[in-house]
Write a protein that holds these residues in place. Sequence first.
Motif, PDB file in Angstrom:
ATOM      1  N   ALA A   1       0.877  -1.172   0.000  1.00 49.06           N
ATOM      2  CA  ALA A   1       0.000   0.000   0.000  1.00 49.06           C
ATOM      3  C   ALA A   1       0.915   1.223   0.000  1.00 49.06           C
ATOM      4  O   ALA A   1       1.748   1.378   0.896  1.00 49.06           O
ATOM      5  CB  ALA A   1      -0.909  -0.009   1.226  1.00 49.06           C
ATOM      6  N   LEU A   2       0.800   2.053  -1.011  1.00 50.52           N
ATOM      7  CA  LEU A   2       1.733   3.164  -1.210  1.00 50.52           C
ATOM      8  C   LEU A   2       0.999   4.492  -1.216  1.00 50.52           C
ATOM      9  O   LEU A   2      -0.066   4.621  -1.817  1.00 50.52           O
ATOM     10  CB  LEU A   2       2.479   2.969  -2.536  1.00 50.52           C
ATOM     11  N   ASP A   3       1.588   5.499  -0.560  1.00 46.32           N
ATOM     12  CA  ASP A   3       0.952   6.812  -0.553  1.00 46.32           C
ATOM     13  C   ASP A   3       1.272   7.553  -1.850  1.00 46.32           C
ATOM     14  O   ASP A   3       2.175   7.195  -2.606  1.00 46.32           O
ATOM     15  CB  ASP A   3       1.362   7.628   0.681  1.00 46.32           C
ATOM     16  N   LYS A   4       0.509   8.606  -2.101  1.00 47.86           N
ATOM     17  CA  LYS A   4       0.622   9.354  -3.347  1.00 47.86           C
ATOM     18  C   LYS A   4       2.017   9.938  -3.536  1.00 47.86           C
ATOM     19  O   LYS A   4       2.566   9.923  -4.643  1.00 47.86           O
ATOM     20  CB  LYS A   4      -0.426  10.467  -3.395  1.00 47.86           C
ATOM     21  N   ALA A   5       2.630  10.432  -2.453  1.00 50.94           N
ATOM     22  CA  ALA A   5       3.964  11.034  -2.557  1.00 50.94           C
ATOM     23  C   ALA A   5       4.997   9.999  -3.011  1.00 50.94           C
ATOM     24  O   ALA A   5       5.870  10.299  -3.837  1.00 50.94           O
ATOM     25  CB  ALA A   5       4.376  11.652  -1.220  1.00 50.94           C
ATOM     26  N   THR A   6       4.886   8.781  -2.500  1.00 48.80           N
ATOM     27  CA  THR A   6       5.817   7.710  -2.904  1.00 48.80           C
ATOM     28  C   THR A   6       5.631   7.378  -4.380  1.00 48.80           C
ATOM     29  O   THR A   6       6.607   7.238  -5.127  1.00 48.80           O
ATOM     30  CB  THR A   6       5.603   6.456  -2.035  1.00 48.80           C
ATOM     31  N   LEU A   7       4.381   7.272  -4.804  1.00 49.29           N
ATOM     32  CA  LEU A   7       4.105   6.960  -6.207  1.00 49.29           C
ATOM     33  C   LEU A   7       4.573   8.087  -7.122  1.00 49.29           C
ATOM     34  O   LEU A   7       5.161   7.832  -8.177  1.00 49.29           O
ATOM     35  CB  LEU A   7       2.613   6.682  -6.400  1.00 49.29           C
ATOM     36  N   GLN A   8       4.342   9.318  -6.737  1.00 50.60           N
ATOM     37  CA  GLN A   8       4.800  10.454  -7.541  1.00 50.60           C
ATOM     38  C   GLN A   8       6.327  10.473  -7.635  1.00 50.60           C
ATOM     39  O   GLN A   8       6.879  10.752  -8.703  1.00 50.60           O
ATOM     40  CB  GLN A   8       4.298  11.774  -6.942  1.00 50.60           C
ATOM     41  N   ALA A   9       6.999  10.159  -6.531  1.00 51.40           N
ATOM     42  CA  ALA A   9       8.467  10.129  -6.536  1.00 51.40           C
ATOM     43  C   ALA A   9       8.966   9.036  -7.475  1.00 51.40           C
ATOM     44  O   ALA A   9       9.940   9.234  -8.217  1.00 51.40           O
ATOM     45  CB  ALA A   9       9.001   9.927  -5.120  1.00 51.40           C
ATOM     46  N   TYR A  10       8.301   7.877  -7.467  1.00 51.72           N
ATOM     47  CA  TYR A  10       8.711   6.804  -8.366  1.00 51.72           C
ATOM     48  C   TYR A  10       8.482   7.203  -9.829  1.00 51.72           C
ATOM     49  O   TYR A  10       9.356   7.023 -10.680  1.00 51.72           O
ATOM     50  CB  TYR A  10       7.995   5.494  -8.048  1.00 51.72           C
TER      51      TYR A  10
ATOM     52  N   ALA B   1       8.476  10.102 -11.075  1.00 51.16           N
ATOM     53  CA  ALA B   1       9.457  11.138 -11.433  1.00 51.16           C
ATOM     54  C   ALA B   1      10.820  10.556 -11.804  1.00 51.16           C
ATOM     55  O   ALA B   1      11.589  11.189 -12.529  1.00 51.16           O
ATOM     56  CB  ALA B   1       9.607  12.141 -10.291  1.00 51.16           C
ATOM     57  N   THR B   2      11.132   9.325 -11.367  1.00 46.32           N
ATOM     58  CA  THR B   2      12.413   8.714 -11.742  1.00 46.32           C
ATOM     59  C   THR B   2      12.451   8.379 -13.230  1.00 46.32           C
ATOM     60  O   THR B   2      13.521   8.220 -13.811  1.00 46.32           O
ATOM     61  CB  THR B   2      12.690   7.418 -10.946  1.00 46.32           C
ATOM     62  N   GLY B   3      11.277   8.218 -13.846  1.00 48.67           N
ATOM     63  CA  GLY B   3      11.203   7.876 -15.265  1.00 48.67           C
ATOM     64  C   GLY B   3      11.407   6.399 -15.551  1.00 48.67           C
ATOM     65  O   GLY B   3      11.302   5.965 -16.695  1.00 48.67           O
ATOM     66  N   GLU B   4      11.679   5.612 -14.534  1.00 48.33           N
ATOM     67  CA  GLU B   4      11.998   4.203 -14.740  1.00 48.33           C
ATOM     68  C   GLU B   4      10.865   3.423 -15.414  1.00 48.33           C
ATOM     69  O   GLU B   4      11.114   2.527 -16.217  1.00 48.33           O
ATOM     70  CB  GLU B   4      12.339   3.545 -13.399  1.00 48.33           C
ATOM     71  N   GLY B   5       9.621   3.747 -15.110  1.00 45.31           N
ATOM     72  CA  GLY B   5       8.503   2.967 -15.619  1.00 45.31           C
ATOM     73  C   GLY B   5       7.917   3.458 -16.923  1.00 45.31           C
ATOM     74  O   GLY B   5       6.927   2.903 -17.399  1.00 45.31           O
ATOM     75  N   ARG B   6       8.523   4.459 -17.536  1.00 49.63           N
ATOM     76  CA  ARG B   6       7.923   5.056 -18.742  1.00 49.63           C
ATOM     77  C   ARG B   6       7.812   4.096 -19.922  1.00 49.63           C
ATOM     78  O   ARG B   6       6.911   4.233 -20.734  1.00 49.63           O
ATOM     79  CB  ARG B   6       8.720   6.294 -19.166  1.00 49.63           C
ATOM     80  N   ASP B   7       8.723   3.143 -20.024  1.00 48.40           N
ATOM     81  CA  ASP B   7       8.693   2.225 -21.174  1.00 48.40           C
ATOM     82  C   ASP B   7       8.335   0.800 -20.764  1.00 48.40           C
ATOM     83  O   ASP B   7       8.678  -0.148 -21.443  1.00 48.40           O
ATOM     84  CB  ASP B   7      10.043   2.237 -21.889  1.00 48.40           C
ATOM     85  N   LYS B   8       7.634   0.676 -19.634  1.00 43.99           N
ATOM     86  CA  LYS B   8       7.354  -0.657 -19.107  1.00 43.99           C
ATOM     87  C   LYS B   8       5.856  -0.873 -18.884  1.00 43.99           C
ATOM     88  O   LYS B   8       5.159   0.028 -18.420  1.00 43.99           O
ATOM     89  CB  LYS B   8       8.100  -0.871 -17.798  1.00 43.99           C
ATOM     90  N   ALA B   9       5.398  -2.077 -19.169  1.00 50.66           N
ATOM     91  CA  ALA B   9       4.010  -2.441 -18.909  1.00 50.66           C
ATOM     92  C   ALA B   9       3.712  -2.251 -17.421  1.00 50.66           C
ATOM     93  O   ALA B   9       4.512  -2.627 -16.566  1.00 50.66           O
ATOM     94  CB  ALA B   9       3.767  -3.896 -19.298  1.00 50.66           C
TER      95      ALA B   9
END
Length: 192
Positions: free
Chosen positions: A127-136, A138-146
Amino acid sequence: MELLLASGSPRRAELLRQIGVPFRVLKAPDIDETPQPGEAPLAYVRRMAREKAAAGATGQSDQAVMGADTAVVLGEQILGKPRDDAHALAMLTALSGREHQVISAVCIHCAAGENVQQSLTRVHFRALDKATLQAYVATGEGRDKAGAYGIQGLGGALVATLNGSYSGVVGLPLEQTVTLLDWAGIPYWQRL
């Protein structure tokens, strides 16, 4: 026999190198990756792997060509690659605190025919809070991933539990891949 990889995924190439497969990367096939109306997630992922292998095999009749596809599935909804950061945040918010499936299929197309294998892995996000998800995001790591995350990187911290194939979640289920390599007579570390 050298394997031809019909994929632009650096993660799939790294997994093949990890198990000692001699291969060459082909240009990623340009195919329509839109699910067909009413198509079940497993059927979709298997079809994508087959179409990618077949597209890569065009003009390569004497070579073995591998295609693969991975989908993140929440309920019956296929979560593809995010369109933008807002879409990534929406996907990750939907996954937060819930279990989803990651289906990966791999296909080898060669002179002996075509063979497709798949893996299904259950992944439960913390269970993740909005700030954690926004920080992730922002890393850009998931931009090209399903599903907008990469379990092999920073996204691993989003996961509470995993039941199934870790390499399948990364993008190439190694157990099924080795089965196909044996079938096609393609060498890897155990058979060099």
